[in-house]
Scaffold this motif. Sequence first.
Motif, PDB file in Angstrom:
ATOM      1  N   VAL A  26       0.866  -1.185   0.035  1.00  0.00           N
ATOM      2  CA  VAL A  26       0.084  -0.019  -0.142  1.00  0.00           C
ATOM      3  C   VAL A  26       0.987   1.402   0.038  1.00  0.00           C
ATOM      4  N   ALA A  27       1.997   1.203   0.882  1.00  0.00           N
ATOM      5  CA  ALA A  27       2.859   2.563   0.834  1.00  0.00           C
ATOM      6  C   ALA A  27       3.444   2.672  -0.386  1.00  0.00           C
ATOM      7  N   SER A  28       3.943   1.409  -1.296  1.00  0.00           N
ATOM      8  CA  SER A  28       4.519   1.514  -2.371  1.00  0.00           C
ATOM      9  C   SER A  28       3.567   2.196  -3.376  1.00  0.00           C
ATOM     10  N   GLY A  29       2.228   1.753  -3.614  1.00  0.00           N
ATOM     11  CA  GLY A  29       1.257   2.112  -4.601  1.00  0.00           C
ATOM     12  C   GLY A  29       0.866   3.809  -4.231  1.00  0.00           C
ATOM     13  N   VAL A  30       0.821   3.983  -2.862  1.00  0.00           N
ATOM     14  CA  VAL A  30       0.538   5.627  -2.553  1.00  0.00           C
ATOM     15  C   VAL A  30       1.537   6.311  -3.057  1.00  0.00           C
ATOM     16  N   ARG A  31       2.876   5.901  -2.993  1.00  0.00           N
ATOM     17  CA  ARG A  31       4.113   6.547  -3.327  1.00  0.00           C
ATOM     18  C   ARG A  31       4.254   6.698  -4.693  1.00  0.00           C
ATOM     19  N   LEU A  32       3.751   5.957  -5.561  1.00  0.00           N
ATOM     20  CA  LEU A  32       3.713   5.583  -6.980  1.00  0.00           C
ATOM     21  C   LEU A  32       2.704   6.652  -7.546  1.00  0.00           C
ATOM     22  N   ALA A  33       1.638   6.569  -6.863  1.00  0.00           N
ATOM     23  CA  ALA A  33       0.545   7.594  -7.315  1.00  0.00           C
ATOM     24  C   ALA A  33       0.952   8.873  -7.131  1.00  0.00           C
ATOM     25  N   LEU A  34       1.821   9.204  -6.328  1.00  0.00           N
ATOM     26  CA  LEU A  34       1.991  10.863  -5.630  1.00  0.00           C
ATOM     27  C   LEU A  34       3.389  11.095  -6.434  1.00  0.00           C
ATOM     28  N   HIS A  35       3.916  10.309  -7.148  1.00  0.00           N
ATOM     29  CA  HIS A  35       5.008  10.533  -7.577  1.00  0.00           C
ATOM     30  C   HIS A  35       5.209  11.424  -8.860  1.00  0.00           C
ATOM     31  N   PRO A  36       4.102  11.323  -9.649  1.00  0.00           N
ATOM     32  CA  PRO A  36       4.260  12.496 -10.518  1.00  0.00           C
ATOM     33  C   PRO A  36       4.057  13.956  -9.660  1.00  0.00           C
ATOM     34  N   PHE A  37       3.501  14.155  -8.728  1.00  0.00           N
ATOM     35  CA  PHE A  37       3.163  15.349  -8.016  1.00  0.00           C
ATOM     36  C   PHE A  37       4.614  15.716  -7.150  1.00  0.00           C
ATOM     37  N   LEU A  38       5.250  14.647  -6.778  1.00  0.00           N
ATOM     38  CA  LEU A  38       6.117  14.853  -5.659  1.00  0.00           C
ATOM     39  C   LEU A  38       7.390  14.804  -6.224  1.00  0.00           C
ATOM     40  N   GLY A  39       7.675  13.900  -6.980  1.00  0.00           N
ATOM     41  CA  GLY A  39       8.957  13.531  -7.943  1.00  0.00           C
ATOM     42  C   GLY A  39      10.080  13.152  -6.706  1.00  0.00           C
ATOM     43  N   PRO A  40      11.096  13.704  -6.459  1.00  0.00           N
ATOM     44  CA  PRO A  40      12.008  12.942  -5.637  1.00  0.00           C
ATOM     45  C   PRO A  40      12.085  13.533  -4.128  1.00  0.00           C
ATOM     46  N   MET A  42      10.522  13.850  -0.450  1.00  0.00           N
ATOM     47  CA  MET A  42      10.343  12.947   0.747  1.00  0.00           C
ATOM     48  C   MET A  42       9.891  11.423   0.154  1.00  0.00           C
ATOM     49  N   PRO A  43      10.865  10.938  -0.461  1.00  0.00           N
ATOM     50  CA  PRO A  43      10.724   9.448  -1.025  1.00  0.00           C
ATOM     51  C   PRO A  43      10.379   8.214   0.009  1.00  0.00           C
ATOM     52  N   GLY A  44      10.687   8.535   1.299  1.00  0.00           N
ATOM     53  CA  GLY A  44      10.575   7.728   2.322  1.00  0.00           C
ATOM     54  C   GLY A  44       9.349   7.689   3.150  1.00  0.00           C
ATOM     55  N   VAL A  45       8.818   8.725   2.950  1.00  0.00           N
ATOM     56  CA  VAL A  45       7.818   9.321   4.063  1.00  0.00           C
ATOM     57  C   VAL A  45       6.539   8.061   4.148  1.00  0.00           C
ATOM     58  N   ALA A  46       5.990   7.481   3.080  1.00  0.00           N
ATOM     59  CA  ALA A  46       5.021   6.643   3.034  1.00  0.00           C
ATOM     60  C   ALA A  46       5.687   5.261   3.691  1.00  0.00           C
ATOM     61  N   THR A  65      11.369  -5.140   9.239  1.00  0.00           N
ATOM     62  CA  THR A  65      11.495  -5.435   8.044  1.00  0.00           C
ATOM     63  C   THR A  65      11.164  -4.609   7.008  1.00  0.00           C
ATOM     64  N   VAL A  66       9.657  -4.040   7.065  1.00  0.00           N
ATOM     65  CA  VAL A  66       9.214  -3.172   6.290  1.00  0.00           C
ATOM     66  C   VAL A  66       9.951  -1.877   6.176  1.00  0.00           C
ATOM     67  N   MET A  67      10.698  -1.403   7.217  1.00  0.00           N
ATOM     68  CA  MET A  67      11.432  -0.416   7.066  1.00  0.00           C
ATOM     69  C   MET A  67      12.667  -0.484   6.022  1.00  0.00           C
ATOM     70  N   LEU A  68      13.286  -1.686   6.233  1.00  0.00           N
ATOM     71  CA  LEU A  68      14.550  -2.016   5.262  1.00  0.00           C
ATOM     72  C   LEU A  68      13.994  -1.989   4.156  1.00  0.00           C
ATOM     73  N   LEU A  69      12.742  -3.004   3.764  1.00  0.00           N
ATOM     74  CA  LEU A  69      12.620  -3.128   2.410  1.00  0.00           C
ATOM     75  C   LEU A  69      11.804  -1.784   1.715  1.00  0.00           C
ATOM     76  N   GLY A  70      11.387  -0.934   2.608  1.00  0.00           N
ATOM     77  CA  GLY A  70      11.020   0.409   2.422  1.00  0.00           C
ATOM     78  C   GLY A  70      12.138   1.321   1.847  1.00  0.00           C
ATOM     79  N   LEU A  71      13.430   0.856   2.416  1.00  0.00           N
ATOM     80  CA  LEU A  71      14.467   1.976   2.023  1.00  0.00           C
ATOM     81  C   LEU A  71      14.930   1.433   0.576  1.00  0.00           C
ATOM     82  N   GLY A  72      14.682   0.044   0.506  1.00  0.00           N
ATOM     83  CA  GLY A  72      15.529  -0.004  -0.997  1.00  0.00           C
ATOM     84  C   GLY A  72      14.425   0.360  -2.155  1.00  0.00           C
ATOM     85  N   ILE A  73      13.273   0.014  -1.580  1.00  0.00           N
ATOM     86  CA  ILE A  73      12.282   0.611  -2.606  1.00  0.00           C
ATOM     87  C   ILE A  73      12.179   2.079  -2.889  1.00  0.00           C
TER      88      ILE A  73
END
Length: 243
Positions: A26-40, A42-46, A65-73
Amino acid sequence: MNIQNARRWAPRGKRVWLMSALALCVASGVRLALHPFLGPVMPGVAFCIAAAMVEYFFGLIPSLTVMLLGLGIADFLFVPPYGHITIVTRDDVVLAISYPLVTLSTITLIERLRRAQFGAEMIAAVALSRYEMLLRADNERALSRRVVDETHRLVRHLPHYHDAIILLQAVDRDAAQGAKEMAPGRLFANAHPDDIERLQRGLQPGRHRVRIGSGDGMHKLVECICERFTTHAGEFLILRTVE
């Protein structure tokens, strides 16, 4: 008070990891949806929010585990150059330092609060259990005192009304008709047989009228009272005449 099991507050099982994976998706999907507006920006807030929520509901290990995987994504998808990990830029270094620092601080705070909450709940449960034990002990003592008092009352009652007793009946609570055994009193032989049969079928505490025979062969209607006594040996009903 230090509770040794406070660190075991978090649930376990497959559901924990499934929900953690769902939070990461869900965090990845939300950040992908906001990527056109946010760009680079706050990449790790979600992913930080996802890790904090997983920590609150499922504990420390899934949230890390979620934190480390989220860092990589976040570094791979949302830090330029997007989709490349061969080039380390200043943005990568900033993310690698700021994101774990903020997320770990949040996770640590939530973990301490959850352990404190779980410890307080355990203390409350133990206190409630001990309170219930004390109540049961008090009730047992009260019942014991009542039984002793009833026994003393029965002991005083029998000699005092010895000549006025018609019958004494032991009560069996488990029996279908309630009567277990009946012992005759001094006036039992003088009571009318029909009244004795009626009393044997269902003697209850309270006032009764019994026909008592006299010396001339006649029966006289006499006011009687039936009293219940609860003793260590069981419950007894005593039917006697009223003076």
